[in-house]
Write a protein that holds these residues in place. Sequence first.
Motif: not given
Length: 219
Positions: A124-130
């Motif tokens: 999820p943290h990668i999705a939020r960054r993207l």
Amino acid sequence: MKGRISIVLILLSLLTSLLAIPNNLFSFVTFRRPACLRNGVGHYLLYLSVVNQVNHALLMARLLHIILGLTVHAPHPLLSNISCKVLNYSLSCCTRISLWLGTFVAVERVYTTMFLTSQRFKQPHIARRLISIAFSVILLSSAYELVFTRSFSSMNERSGVICVTEFPLRYQSLWTVLHQTISMEHFLCPLLINLGCTCTIIAMVIRAKMNLQERRPAA
């Protein structure tokens, strides 16, 4: 004649909004559940439902702005300019964000298909960054529309008001190329990535079926 056309446009916009509201609302309620937010796709689809609803609202506001200019009278120039700048810029950004969020979903789908057990890219943290990067890049790269977009009305106030993007004559060619490049980039890149992801999944499915047929014992 204009009155009838305006009524038809209003009815169509209301119908579109009424159809979009429950769809986006159900999507938002579904993907905000903790189980859906454990992977990146849930975050992309959650934000996509919000962006799509905002996009529909802005589109309806833009249409009403045009209809009011056609049927009532030309609004105050300052108010009309502000409306054109804000609505055009917001619509462009929401449309581009929607395209990129859909692209992120396609990329993660391919990643999941290729690496069934891997969870690295689906965090999820990668999705939020993207999502944050996409929002920032699109908002900044489209900011020039706030400067160069303005309202234009003809001599006859009853003929309506339109929004145009007008660049200064001294650097018109440069700004035109930049505008076309940014617009095409935010349209073609998601399109090509989605096509590539679709072709990749099709190729993987065909390959898996061929391998399965080769492993079957001959009758």
